[in-house]
Scaffold this active site. Structure first.
Site, PDB file in Angstrom:
ATOM      1  N   PRO A 220       0.706  -1.689  -0.103  1.00 26.84           N
ATOM      2  CA  PRO A 220      -0.287  -0.262   0.148  1.00 26.84           C
ATOM      3  C   PRO A 220       0.437   1.401  -0.013  1.00 26.84           C
ATOM      4  O   PRO A 220       0.346   1.807   0.096  1.00 26.84           O
ATOM      5  CB  PRO A 220      -0.819  -0.193   1.408  1.00 26.84           C
ATOM      6  CG  PRO A 220       0.349  -1.389   2.507  1.00 26.84           C
ATOM      7  CD  PRO A 220       0.943  -1.607   1.198  1.00 26.84           C
ATOM      8  N   GLY A 221       1.882   1.270  -0.135  1.00 30.79           N
ATOM      9  CA  GLY A 221       3.188   2.425  -0.494  1.00 30.79           C
ATOM     10  C   GLY A 221       4.246   3.004   1.035  1.00 30.79           C
ATOM     11  O   GLY A 221       4.336   3.888   1.057  1.00 30.79           O
ATOM     12  N   GLY A 222       4.064   1.499   1.796  1.00 29.66           N
ATOM     13  CA  GLY A 222       5.171   1.514   2.957  1.00 29.66           C
ATOM     14  C   GLY A 222       6.486   2.313   2.638  1.00 29.66           C
ATOM     15  O   GLY A 222       6.612   3.742   3.064  1.00 29.66           O
ATOM     16  N   ASP A 238       3.120  -1.767  -9.088  1.00 23.33           N
ATOM     17  CA  ASP A 238       2.210  -2.999  -8.482  1.00 23.33           C
ATOM     18  C   ASP A 238       0.451  -3.303  -9.121  1.00 23.33           C
ATOM     19  O   ASP A 238      -0.017  -2.295  -9.443  1.00 23.33           O
ATOM     20  CB  ASP A 238       1.685  -2.343  -6.895  1.00 23.33           C
ATOM     21  CG  ASP A 238       1.593  -3.698  -5.972  1.00 23.33           C
ATOM     22  OD1 ASP A 238       0.822  -4.453  -6.504  1.00 23.33           O
ATOM     23  OD2 ASP A 238       2.212  -3.711  -4.461  1.00 23.33           O
ATOM     24  N   ASP A 258       2.687  -5.557 -13.886  1.00 26.27           N
ATOM     25  CA  ASP A 258       3.745  -6.417 -13.293  1.00 26.27           C
ATOM     26  C   ASP A 258       4.664  -5.848 -12.610  1.00 26.27           C
ATOM     27  O   ASP A 258       5.391  -5.406 -13.911  1.00 26.27           O
ATOM     28  CB  ASP A 258       3.896  -7.521 -14.200  1.00 26.27           C
ATOM     29  CG  ASP A 258       4.884  -8.289 -13.967  1.00 26.27           C
ATOM     30  OD1 ASP A 258       5.186  -9.161 -12.546  1.00 26.27           O
ATOM     31  OD2 ASP A 258       4.328  -9.690 -14.613  1.00 26.27           O
ATOM     32  N   ASP A 274       9.978  -5.115  -2.516  1.00 23.65           N
ATOM     33  CA  ASP A 274       9.191  -5.575  -1.697  1.00 23.65           C
ATOM     34  C   ASP A 274       7.776  -6.867  -2.125  1.00 23.65           C
ATOM     35  O   ASP A 274       6.857  -7.035  -1.162  1.00 23.65           O
ATOM     36  CB  ASP A 274       8.635  -4.929  -0.640  1.00 23.65           C
ATOM     37  CG  ASP A 274       8.269  -5.449   0.934  1.00 23.65           C
ATOM     38  OD1 ASP A 274       8.932  -6.681   0.906  1.00 23.65           O
ATOM     39  OD2 ASP A 274       7.794  -5.066   1.719  1.00 23.65           O
ATOM     40  N   LYS A 303      12.276 -13.089  -0.144  1.00 23.53           N
ATOM     41  CA  LYS A 303      10.969 -13.347   0.857  1.00 23.53           C
ATOM     42  C   LYS A 303      11.111 -15.498   0.444  1.00 23.53           C
ATOM     43  O   LYS A 303      11.440 -16.102  -0.109  1.00 23.53           O
ATOM     44  CB  LYS A 303       9.590 -13.293   0.479  1.00 23.53           C
ATOM     45  CG  LYS A 303       9.505 -11.629   0.751  1.00 23.53           C
ATOM     46  CD  LYS A 303       8.536 -10.896   0.744  1.00 23.53           C
ATOM     47  CE  LYS A 303       8.399  -9.245   0.621  1.00 23.53           C
ATOM     48  NZ  LYS A 303       8.653  -9.289   2.377  1.00 23.53           N
TER      49      LYS A 303
END
Length: 347
Positions: A220-222, A238, A258, A274, A303
């Site tokens: 969401p934009g952190g 995104d 993408d 991320d 990840k």
């Protein structure tokens, strides 16, 4: 003499396994306190040894620790300085003095014993000034003295040179106990901002106001929030949208698409990624961006669903290094089941 390695508490077993992969048997390592391992390493504490013993899951290293004891703060400081080699008196570069207590390794900002550790730090600086009276510090690579108080009157001491890559990626860490400790930000869309702030601190704060930066997997934009606060113009890519506040920012270009397929039309200052994806996909993305030299610096997450994917970590670092980036992989204090790969372009 043993070496000490700090890590994110809860990751001690992973760090022991990683050290075993590097040749330090499990019988040669033990957990001292949460977030701190003791390892018996035969290599001398030289620059080359520090380059080798730079584990992904270690936040800090204290090579060749020695025990001291004294009843007073000044006595502890004098004992610390007495251990330093005479050759260090003529060292022209910068000195770093870190003092800490066991609770610091769990990320406690004010653990028990912290005030005394601060007094010892100041006393060590004063003792060094007396020992080096008349010698002016000059620009050059630094050296670090680390003191871990295990009780009010006892401590472990470590001293070593700082190994630098591109002047920013240093080992041992320039942060006490390896903790960059980003400030809280109530305005951030989520807590992920801490991960990027920690990575940028380890990179030597490479962001400059006016930089053009790409945020892959931005929603969401952190991370976009962090970059905008640092004065960057951000292209955020995104499949999901950003928060309304960031979408309305004139210096944020939101691209619904993408992240693995998107590429810049011209080189940018930095790239952060991320994306939630299999490690091999993130490795391929990083490899492409490094090969094209699209950016000056980068921060990319790998990840994991279970155990660390060591092959992916090695591939990411190798591909960036082959493209002339100074690169490190780190499991930061704010990371979860992921590893951050970060790098700076060599001139």
């Amino acid at each position: 003499m043993p070496w000490l390695f700090s890590c994110r508490h809860g990751c001690e077993a992973t760090l022991r396994i990683e050290l075993a992969r590097l040749g330090v048997g499990l019988s040669q390592t033990e957990v001292v306190v949460p977030g701190l391992l003791r390892a018996h390493i035969a290599d001398p504490a030289t620059s080359e040894a520090l380059r080798r013993w730079n584990p992904v899951y270690a936040l800090q290293v204290l090579p060749d620790v020695q025990a001291i004891a004294a009843l007073s703060v000044r006595g502890l400081a004098e004992a610390v300085v007495t251990l330093l080699p005479a050759a260090w008196d003529d060292w022209p570069g910068r000195w770093h003095v870190h003092t800490m207590v066991p609770g610091r390794f769990k990320g406690q900002p004010q653990p028990a014993g912290a005030p005394r550790a601060a007094l010892v730090r100041d006393a060590v600086h004063q003792a060094l000034a007396r020992r080096q009276a008349g010698r002016a510090a000059a620009p050059g690579p630094g050296r670090i003295v680390q003191v871990l108080l295990t009780a009010p009157d006892t401590a472990w001491v470590s001293y070593s040179p700082l190994v630098s890559e591109c002047g920013a990626l240093q080992w041992p860490s320039p942060f006490v106990a390896g903790l960059a400790e980003p400030a809280d930000d109530p305005a951030a869309p989520n807590s992920a901002f801490r991960k990027l702030r920690e990575a940028l601190a380890w990179l030597g704060e490479p962001v400059r106001p006016g930089d053009v930066v790409v945020d892959l997997g931005a929603s969401p934009g952190g991370w976009t929030h962090v970059l905008r606060n640092l004065g960057c113009a951000v292209t955020a890519v995104d499949r999901a949208p950003l928060t309304p506040e960031l979408s309305a920012d004139p210096l944020v270009t939101a691209v619904l698409g993408d992240a693995f397929a998107w590429q810049p039309l011209a080189p940018v200052a930095g790239m952060v990624c991320d994306v939630i994806a299999a490690p091999e996909r993130s490795c391929a993305l990083l490899e492409n961006w490094c090969r094209q030299r699209y950016m000056r610096w980068f921060v990319v997450h790998l990840k994991f669903k279970g155990d660390p994917d060591w092959a992916a970590v090695e591939r990411a670092v190798a591909s960036a290094t082959a493209a002339s980036y100074a690169c490190r992989a780190r499991h930061f204090f704010n990371d979860k089941n992921e590893v951050t790969v970060l790098g700076l372009a060599r001139e």
